[in-house]
Design a protein around this motif. Structure first.
Motif, mmCIF file in Angstrom:
data_model
loop_
_atom_site.group_PDB
_atom_site.id
_atom_site.type_symbol
_atom_site.label_atom_id
_atom_site.label_comp_id
_atom_site.label_asym_id
_atom_site.label_seq_id
_atom_site.Cartn_x
_atom_site.Cartn_y
_atom_site.Cartn_z
ATOM 1 N N LEU A 19 34.190 82.957 81.993
ATOM 2 C CA LEU A 19 34.117 80.785 81.902
ATOM 3 C C LEU A 19 33.136 81.577 79.958
ATOM 4 O O LEU A 19 33.870 80.945 79.341
ATOM 5 C CB LEU A 19 33.341 80.684 82.682
ATOM 6 C CG LEU A 19 33.193 79.246 82.353
ATOM 7 C CD1 LEU A 19 34.394 78.555 82.373
ATOM 8 C CD2 LEU A 19 32.849 78.171 83.743
ATOM 9 N N GLU A 66 29.673 73.565 85.909
ATOM 10 C CA GLU A 66 30.487 74.644 86.074
ATOM 11 C C GLU A 66 30.486 75.796 87.005
ATOM 12 O O GLU A 66 31.088 76.902 87.439
ATOM 13 C CB GLU A 66 30.808 75.487 84.178
ATOM 14 C CG GLU A 66 31.384 74.115 83.647
ATOM 15 C CD GLU A 66 30.823 74.746 82.154
ATOM 16 O OE1 GLU A 66 31.410 74.242 81.167
ATOM 17 O OE2 GLU A 66 29.861 75.297 81.924
ATOM 18 N N ILE A 68 32.774 77.566 90.237
ATOM 19 C CA ILE A 68 32.931 79.476 90.092
ATOM 20 C C ILE A 68 32.220 79.219 91.002
ATOM 21 O O ILE A 68 33.062 81.222 91.500
ATOM 22 C CB ILE A 68 32.897 80.240 89.002
ATOM 23 C CG1 ILE A 68 31.336 80.427 88.985
ATOM 24 C CG2 ILE A 68 33.514 79.377 87.679
ATOM 25 C CD1 ILE A 68 31.052 80.788 87.787
#
Length: 128
Positions: free
Chosen positions: A85, A102, A106
């Motif tokens: 990422l 974020e 994930i």
């Protein structure tokens, strides 16, 4: 023709040798686009990663970003996904910092007892 076969065999042996080296050293290399490479490595009771562009080390991340405590990533997959990422953000011209949201997207569970992370920890900004 014979030289081409020898070159192909030699290149294959080199690739296998490099793979064995990285597997045995505890570091796994994940080559990504745009000449970036990711190496996931063991850190105490977890994992961290490095991101390089060509021969230049860009980021060495031994701990989960966006939290105050120095806690390593709980497993290889979360560390690798975080690094990927970050590379994606760099290639888009964005800041490489990761947010708690974020990290959760994930697969990092911020409430897991085994990582020592609780949802009440203060957030630490990576970029001023």
């Amino acid at each position: 023709m014979k030289l081409d076969k020898i070159s192909t065999v030699f290149a294959s042996i080199c690739m296998v040798g490099l793979s064995v080296y990285f597997l045995n050293s505890g570091n796994l290399t994940d080559l990504t686009s745009n000449n970036f490479s990711i190496v996931v490595h063991r850190v105490n009771s977890g994992y961290g990663y490095t991101i390089s562009e060509g021969a230049h080390l860009l980021i060495k991340q031994d701990f989960i970003p966006a939290i105050q405590n120095e806690i390593p990533f709980p497993n290889y997959d979360i560390a690798r996904s975080s690094a990927r990422l970050v590379v994606k953000k760099i290639t888009r011209g964005q800041q490489p910092a990761l947010t708690l949201e974020e990290l959760q997207e994930i697969g990092l569970d911020l409430n897991r007892n085994e990582t020592g992370i609780t949802s009440g920890l203060p957030i630490q900004s990576l970029c001023p």
